[in-house]
Scaffold this active site. Structure first.
Site, PDB file in Angstrom:
ATOM      1  CD  GLU A   7      -5.081   3.512  -1.935  1.00 35.48           C
ATOM      2  OE1 GLU A   7      -5.634   3.970  -1.999  1.00 35.48           O
ATOM      3  OE2 GLU A   7      -3.935   4.184  -2.559  1.00 35.48           O
ATOM      4  CG  ASP A  33      -8.838   5.252   2.271  1.00 35.51           C
ATOM      5  OD1 ASP A  33      -8.189   6.193   2.218  1.00 35.51           O
ATOM      6  OD2 ASP A  33      -8.471   4.830   1.142  1.00 35.51           O
ATOM      7  CG  ASP A  83      -1.684   1.663   1.567  1.00 39.10           C
ATOM      8  OD1 ASP A  83      -2.060   2.163   0.115  1.00 39.10           O
ATOM      9  OD2 ASP A  83      -1.853   1.489   2.614  1.00 39.10           O
ATOM     10  CE  LYS A 117      -2.110   6.733  -2.868  1.00 37.71           C
ATOM     11  NZ  LYS A 117      -2.727   6.413  -3.065  1.00 37.71           N
TER      12      LYS A 117
END
Ligand code: AMP
Length: 616
Positions: A185, A209, A24, A85
């Site tokens: 994800e 999330d 991850d 990211k």
């Protein structure tokens, strides 16, 4: 299982594990997991924490990643890179508006469209920076397994576009990892909860999330082992950091802190922020928090904290509503709600989401680890270790080859069990053909141009024979790792050739789902196109064999027969150039009707001729 190899450069004997790891690669934190004794586990570092902060610090001597780099956020912010990211696969134009949020320099050097980050005198791409995080994770797992690892599954947000996915893949490569699959994800999180493992059950899932800096809600439909993303929504600047900021602002007001002090003293500001984060985490399990900084006491109780974050949580619920609307679903249609991200530990978040969807949420797994655990499960499936998990034990899309006229000829249909082996015989379409191109495709459409090409090779050295005579056997062998081997063999001469193709790697679940949807949408027009092409192919064969018949029987046929046959053949040839399948079929019938008696006559005469030469 591990194999031993020798490092030729250093002469060391290295153990190489064939474990495929799940990673991850997060905005705030990253982690690595693998399947140990049949169970997904996240690897913990020396601090007993599985999370590696996605932070990189550059000094003159070395590069630090993780906790050690996090400490430099305060002491050396301009050489400490975080949230990389957010920059993956982005151009300067994409980040221009938000670049103030980063304490490091983002460069637009005009030569490339993608952003670079300036650290000291050097420039780094987000790919190189992400690779540093991945290297750290690789080091961690190699230490745990005491062996080298080289294969990984990496997760990305469902909304990542191709450029962002490719950038993630490239980062993996740069870190010495063969990235077998990029997984969404929310898909990984669902897998970690075992949702979607029974291919018979169609389910709709909401994956909520809430991380440190981002919020994502994804609505997924799981059907026959395919995770289809129906909609995504969220806020790329909403997360636990905002909860921390809310606490900081509360303290600024309550303790009458001079805002100029925060602006001028970066390290005081950071310390206050870190203390706010500690307070928030503590309030997930207790009712109050209090601590001192520079001799001043700071405190907050749970109720106050909940009031502060209520509007932020409400915003996430609004996103859930929009995601449902985009998916054209009512919240009652959601079978499971999966909680992901450290901020879902806040009780108010869990309660609000549960009460919105009207059902208890799935939050029994560590919300920080759940994506990595799911990635490890996916990796294990790819490694062929989870034979009873239907998810990828079936071919998600049909596999086949191109035949004459650009038609897809399916050899292993979609939803076929893996491993699988299937074959079919083909022949040549031209006299004396010595080479045959075998182009392998994946997809459900009738025309190969709408499907995805996986590879091609040429079967060379077929002995020259009239068309239709060679017998070419094509075999597809799909092993448990999803690797497809295609073999072609001409059976009369035993000439053979084969290639190996990684069948579905590189296709995300959504891409697969899209390809499937396309095939359903276009079923009718595809069918018509296929019928036309088949008529054309048949017409062409009949036309060619008529010309051959005329050439071979020139001495037997009358001038009228020859002329008329030619006329019918040319009429057929004209229809083949057009788009009317009925016209082609009619022309074929007309030709056949006229030539049938002549062909019989010719055959009889040929037989008589043949017999004539024989002495009885
Ligand atoms: P992630 O980006 O998923 O790693 O989530 C990190 C966020 O979760 C950060 O904002 C953390 O402060 C927050 N977080 C971690 N643990 C807790 C906790 N026990 N209670 C509240 N928030 C937490």
């Amino acid at each position: 299982m591990a194999k031993i190899s020798i490092n030729m450069k250093e002469g060391d004997v290295e153990k190489e594990s064939d474990v495929i790891i799940g990673i991850d690669l997060g905005t705030t934190n990253s982690l690595v997991a693998y399947i140990k004794d049949g169970k997904a586990v996240a690897i913990k570092g020396s601090n007993k924490e599985a999370l590696v902060p996605s932070i990189i610090h550059f000094s003159k001597e070395d590069i630090l990643v993780g906790d050690a780099a996090k400490e430099k956020l305060i002491s050396d912010p301009s050489n400490t890179i975080f949230s990389v990211k957010r920059l993956m696969g982005k151009s300067y134009g994409d980040v221009d508006k938000v670049k103030e949020l980063f304490s490091y320099s983002i460069i637009d050097d005009d030569t490339e469209s993608l952003v670079k980050i300036k650290v000291g005198e050097k420039y780094y791409t987000p790919i190189e920076l992400s690779a540093e995080i991945l290297k750290e994770l690789k080091k961690r797992i190699e230490k745990e397994l005491d062996a080298k690892v080289s294969k990984a599954v990496i997760t990305v947000p469902a909304y990542f576009n191709d450029a962002q996915r490719q950038a993630t893949r490239d980062a993996g490569k740069l870190a010495g990892l063969d990235v077998l699959r990029i997984v969404n994800e929310p898909t990984a999180a669902s897998l970690a909860y075992g949702i979607g493992q029974d291919a018979e059950i169609e389910q709709t899932i909401a994956v909520y999330d809430l991380g440190g800096g981002t919020f994502d809600i994804s609505i997924l439909k799981i059907h026959i082992g395919i995770f289809e993303v129906l909609s995504t929504n969220g806020d790329t600047f909403l997360g636990g950091d905002d909860f921390d900021r809310a606490i900081v602002n509360y303290w600024i007001e309550k303790n009458k802190i001079d805002e100029a002090k925060i602006a001028s003293d970066k390290s005081f500001g950071q310390s206050l922020r870190l203390m706010a984060e500690r307070a928030k985490k503590q309030l997930s399990t207790t009712d109050s928090f209090s601590a001192t900084l520079d001799g001043v006491e700071y405190s907050i109780d749970k109720k106050t904290f909940q009031d502060l974050i209520q509007p932020l949580v409400e915003k996430t619920i609004d996103s859930c509503k929009m995601a449902l609307k985009d998916a054209k679903l009512d919240k009652a249609a959601i079978d499971h709600v999966v909680m992901v991200g450290g901020s879902t530990r806040v009780p108010l978040v869990n309660e609000s989401v549960g009460s919105f969807f009207g059902k208890p949420v799935n939050n029994s797994l560590d919300p920080d680890e759940v994506v990595a655990l799911g990635a490890a499960i996916q990796a294990d499936v790819l490694a062929g270790n989870q034979k009873d998990l239907l998810l990828l034990d079936i071919t998600p899309l049909s596999l086949g080859i191109e035949t004459v006229g650009g038609l897809m000829d399916t050899i292993i249909p979609r939803n076929n069990k893996v491993p699988a082996r299937a074959g079919r015989n083909y022949t040549t379409s031209v006299d004396g053909q010595t080479n045959l191109k075998i182009a392998v495709y994946q997809g459900e459409r009738d025309l190969i141009e709408h499907n995805r090409k996986l590879g091609e090779f040429i079967l060379k050295g077929i002995p020259p024979m009239p068309m239709g005579l060679p017998k070419i056997e094509i075999q597809f062998i799909l092993n448990a790792d999803g690797i497809l081997t295609v073999k072609a063999k001409e059976l009369r001469s035993n000439v053979e050739q084969e290639i190996e193709i990684k069948s579905s790697y590189g296709l995300s679940e959504e891409e697969m789902a899209l390809m499937l949807l396309d095939s359903i949408k276009n079923a009718e027009s595809d069918m018509n196109a296929r019928v036309l092409l088949e008529s054309r192919n048949e017409g062409n064969n009949v036309y060619k064999s008529t010309l051959r018949f005329l050439a071979q029987n020139d001495h037997i046929l009358t001038d009228e027969e020859k002329a008329k046959t030619k006329d019918f053949a040319e009429a057929l040839n004209t229809t083949i150039q057009g788009d009317d399948k009925d016209a082609i079929n009619q022309a074929m019938e007309a030709l056949n009707e006229y030539t049938s008696p002549i062909a019989h006559k010719a055959m009889d005469l040929n037989i008589k001729d043949a017999l004539k030469g024989k002495k009885m």
